[in-house]
Design an enzyme around this catalytic site. Structure first.
Site, PDB file in Angstrom:
ATOM      1  N   ASP A  27       0.822  -1.213   0.000  1.00 22.11           N
ATOM      2  CA  ASP A  27       0.000   0.000   0.000  1.00 22.11           C
ATOM      3  C   ASP A  27       0.858   1.266   0.000  1.00 22.11           C
ATOM      4  O   ASP A  27       1.750   1.430   0.839  1.00 22.11           O
ATOM      5  CB  ASP A  27      -0.889  -0.016   1.252  1.00 22.11           C
ATOM      6  CG  ASP A  27      -2.148   0.804   1.087  1.00 22.11           C
ATOM      7  OD1 ASP A  27      -2.265   1.527   0.086  1.00 22.11           O
ATOM      8  OD2 ASP A  27      -3.020   0.731   1.970  1.00 22.11           O
ATOM      9  N   ASP A  28       0.603   2.164  -0.954  1.00 22.01           N
ATOM     10  CA  ASP A  28       1.258   3.478  -1.017  1.00 22.01           C
ATOM     11  C   ASP A  28       2.770   3.399  -1.255  1.00 22.01           C
ATOM     12  O   ASP A  28       3.515   4.297  -0.848  1.00 22.01           O
ATOM     13  CB  ASP A  28       1.013   4.274   0.274  1.00 22.01           C
ATOM     14  CG  ASP A  28      -0.405   4.807   0.387  1.00 22.01           C
ATOM     15  OD1 ASP A  28      -1.283   4.329  -0.342  1.00 22.01           O
ATOM     16  OD2 ASP A  28      -0.639   5.698   1.224  1.00 22.01           O
ATOM     17  N   CYS A  66      -6.458   4.791  -3.184  1.00 25.08           N
ATOM     18  CA  CYS A  66      -6.482   3.342  -2.948  1.00 25.08           C
ATOM     19  C   CYS A  66      -7.657   2.626  -3.613  1.00 25.08           C
ATOM     20  O   CYS A  66      -7.469   1.714  -4.414  1.00 25.08           O
ATOM     21  CB  CYS A  66      -6.508   3.061  -1.450  1.00 25.08           C
ATOM     22  SG  CYS A  66      -5.040   3.636  -0.573  1.00 25.08           S
ATOM     23  N   HIS A 120     -10.072  -2.501  -1.637  1.00 23.88           N
ATOM     24  CA  HIS A 120     -10.202  -1.575  -0.516  1.00 23.88           C
ATOM     25  C   HIS A 120     -11.413  -2.001   0.298  1.00 23.88           C
ATOM     26  O   HIS A 120     -12.509  -2.160  -0.257  1.00 23.88           O
ATOM     27  CB  HIS A 120     -10.355  -0.139  -1.005  1.00 23.88           C
ATOM     28  CG  HIS A 120     -10.182   0.873   0.079  1.00 23.88           C
ATOM     29  ND1 HIS A 120     -11.167   1.154   0.997  1.00 23.88           N
ATOM     30  CD2 HIS A 120      -9.130   1.661   0.414  1.00 23.88           C
ATOM     31  CE1 HIS A 120     -10.743   2.069   1.835  1.00 23.88           C
ATOM     32  NE2 HIS A 120      -9.504   2.395   1.507  1.00 23.88           N
ATOM     33  N   ASP A 317      -0.413   0.009  -5.276  1.00 26.62           N
ATOM     34  CA  ASP A 317      -1.617   0.596  -5.868  1.00 26.62           C
ATOM     35  C   ASP A 317      -1.351   1.990  -6.429  1.00 26.62           C
ATOM     36  O   ASP A 317      -2.049   2.445  -7.330  1.00 26.62           O
ATOM     37  CB  ASP A 317      -2.775   0.613  -4.875  1.00 26.62           C
ATOM     38  CG  ASP A 317      -2.423   1.238  -3.526  1.00 26.62           C
ATOM     39  OD1 ASP A 317      -1.243   1.575  -3.294  1.00 26.62           O
ATOM     40  OD2 ASP A 317      -3.335   1.380  -2.689  1.00 26.62           O
ATOM     41  N   HIS A 318      -0.348   2.674  -5.917  1.00 26.59           N
ATOM     42  CA  HIS A 318       0.084   3.993  -6.405  1.00 26.59           C
ATOM     43  C   HIS A 318       1.297   4.413  -5.591  1.00 26.59           C
ATOM     44  O   HIS A 318       1.717   3.712  -4.670  1.00 26.59           O
ATOM     45  CB  HIS A 318      -1.035   5.039  -6.290  1.00 26.59           C
ATOM     46  CG  HIS A 318      -1.729   5.024  -4.962  1.00 26.59           C
ATOM     47  ND1 HIS A 318      -1.112   5.437  -3.803  1.00 26.59           N
ATOM     48  CD2 HIS A 318      -2.964   4.609  -4.598  1.00 26.59           C
ATOM     49  CE1 HIS A 318      -1.938   5.274  -2.789  1.00 26.59           C
ATOM     50  NE2 HIS A 318      -3.066   4.770  -3.241  1.00 26.59           N
TER      51      HIS A 318
END
Length: 535
Positions: A27-28, A66, A120, A317-318
């Protein structure tokens, strides 16, 4: 002869059917990894995974948030198809009964399991992680996830526990003497152990939560990241000729007690450099924490003797801004928010060949192969389907197709790179981000506007040399942008400005180029493969 060909095809089909998949979603996570050349990173286990893998240097998410990003790559549909720009809609209910990646595999004989943050959680996945459609087994979420934002952070012994952004902890003092990502690792290992001897192939998606804020991680990982090695990016400022609509005021950070105590004037006052360095330090320490867990997971796969039958894909995810443009978090159309790590290790294709041959081609480095062609997260679904020999078609213009992709498999890129060949490929990546107004605001939230609040959409096209962004007025009722009302534009030239600090959209020498890029952006992803350009 015909029988021989039939038998060979049968063997290939059976082999493909037995291919397992381990999809690791962090995540992130930006490209803050050693294998991506980040000298500040300490990620020995991910770097080891990259040995014998294809490393994509130009992989991009479709929206730096997300829920929309995960919905996008798990359905292989772009945000404008799903109309899911926030956390509060479920595509099967509001848009269409689109097939997901795990659902497609499940429908074709795979055991599918979700551990941690894959979809999510919440309304955007029907409060069920899209069960039972996508998963053979009940998705797992850690018990200690409920303490995610609990006041447990201390800076010294005199202060009461607080809801801080920076939160290095002693694990033994946490509820249940553990942390969510440690629970996620344990469940993933249990699932893998249960697959030994199982005749059905599996698809295991493991979603680790850090380095998502708050930065709650075992404090022991700070030893790998002394504060003196970090500094804020230069220039540490918002560009003068960029519209305020592009600015994300990092509202989620402002809610944290340690950030609120800085008493920063909204929205433009910068986080002081001394505190900014602490944020960067904790981000990197959180990444090292997850790297350790990933190493344990891969070691377990190897001990079970199923590593050789399992494709491993590591992705995010990014990305996440760490002070670039004097902003933080995601919520933007910049490279630091949209570019993600993507590492793909495929038995029989990259894993053994790169292990054996350290000189595969000119783009290889040691036992790794770097692929600089542009790929998008919507390409993940068709790639895995391709490897499983259950390929899906590219979506037609009609949105009624249930099982199709708005991306393309990137297996041809990997095969070509291993042979030192160049093939025709997509020339750009597409992404977007919504805003409720031109000026930054807390209510409505500029960073996370709800669907009905969206008044503008920033569309961006990223080529190997340029990024073009057009901010357009947007109608949330019809879900459509107005290309006749361009609010603001940005253009960045990577030949001399890799940090996207100089907006050249208004310079006369870039006028013709900007118009060409605008046309490509407006025409969309379907036409980019046929775009004959050197962008």
């Amino acid at each position: 002869m015909l029988f021989t060909l039939w038998f060979i095809n049968l063997i290939v089909w059976c082999t493909a059917q037995k291919q397992n998949f381990l999809l690791i979603i962090v995540d992130d996570l930006r490209t803050a990894l050693g294998c991506y050349g980040d000298a500040k990173a300490y990620t020995p286990n991910i770097d080891r995974l990259a040995t014998g893998a294809a490393i994509f240097s130009q992989a991009f998410a479709q929206q730096a948030l997300c829920a929309p990003s995960r919905n996008s790559f798990l359905t292989s549909r772009r945000p404008d198809t799903l109309h899911l720009y926030d956390f509060y809609s479920y595509w099967r209910k509001d848009i269409g009964n689109f097939t997901t990646l795990p659902q497609h595999l499940k429908n074709n004989g795979y055991i599918t399991k979700s551990v941690g943050k894959v979809f999510h959680p919440g309304i955007s996945s029907n409060n069920s992680d899209d069960s039972p459609y996508s998963w053979s087994e009940t998705p797992f979420h850690p018990f200690t996830e409920r303490y995610k934002d609990a006041p447990m952070c201390q800076t010294n012994m005199q202060m009461l526990p607080a809801q801080n952004l920076l939160c290095p902890v002693k694990v033994s003092s946490m509820p249940n003497k553990t942390l969510p990502d440690i629970e996620i690792l344990r469940e993933a290992k249990t699932f893998l152990s249960n697959q030994v001897g199982n005749s059905s192939p599996f698809f295991l998606a493991v979603g680790f939560q850090k380095p998502h804020i708050p930065f709650k991680y075992p404090k022991k990982y700070l030893k790998n990241h002394p504060l003196h090695k970090f500094d804020v990016p230069k220039p540490y400022k918002w560009s003068n000729n960029v519209s305020s609509i592009a600015y994300n005021p990092w509202n989620d950070l402002r809610k944290r007690e340690d950030v609120a105590a800085l008493n920063l004037k909204f929205p433009w006052e910068k986080i002081p450099k001394s505190f900014a360095r602490l944020i960067i330090q904790s981000y990197y320490a959180s990444v090292t924490y997850i790297d350790d867990l990933i190493g344990t997971l891969i070691n377990h796969l190897e001990r079970l003797s199923i590593r050789g039958d399992t494709t491993i894909i590591l992705m995010s995810d990014h990305g996440w801004s760490l002070g670039e443009h004097a902003v933080w978090a995601k919520y933007s159309n910049y490279d630091v928010a949209l570019k993600v790590p993507l590492i793909v290790s495929i038995p029989g294709l990259t894993y053994e060949k790169l292990k054996e041959n350290t000189n595969v081609n000119n783009s290889s480095k040691g036992n790794q192969i770097f692929i600089d062609s542009i790929v998008e997260l919507v390409d993940i679904f068709p790639t895995i389907a391709d490897l499983a020999n259950i390929s899906i078609p590219i979506c037609s213009n009609e949105s009624t197709q249930i099982t199709c992709s708005e991306g393309i498999t990137f297996i041809p890129l990997i095969r070509a790179a291993l042979k030192d060949e160049v093939i025709l490929w997509k020339k750009a990546a597409f992404a977007q981000y919504p805003r409720p107004s031109i000026e930054p605001s807390i209510h409505p939230n500029s960073d996370e506007p709800r669907l009905k609040e969206i008044k503008a959409m920033g569309y961006t096209l990223r080529t190997n040399t340029y990024r073009y962004i057009a901010w357009l007025s947007f109608n949330p009722e019809t879900m459509s942008p107005n290309w006749n009302n361009i609010i603001a534009e940005e253009l960045y030239d990577y030949s001399y400005d890799k940090g996207e600090n100089q907006n050249v959209a208004f310079l006369e020498e870039y006028a013709k180029l900007k118009e060409k890029l605008k046309i490509l952006l407006q025409h969309g992803w379907r036409n980019i493969l046929s775009a004959k350009s050197n962008f």
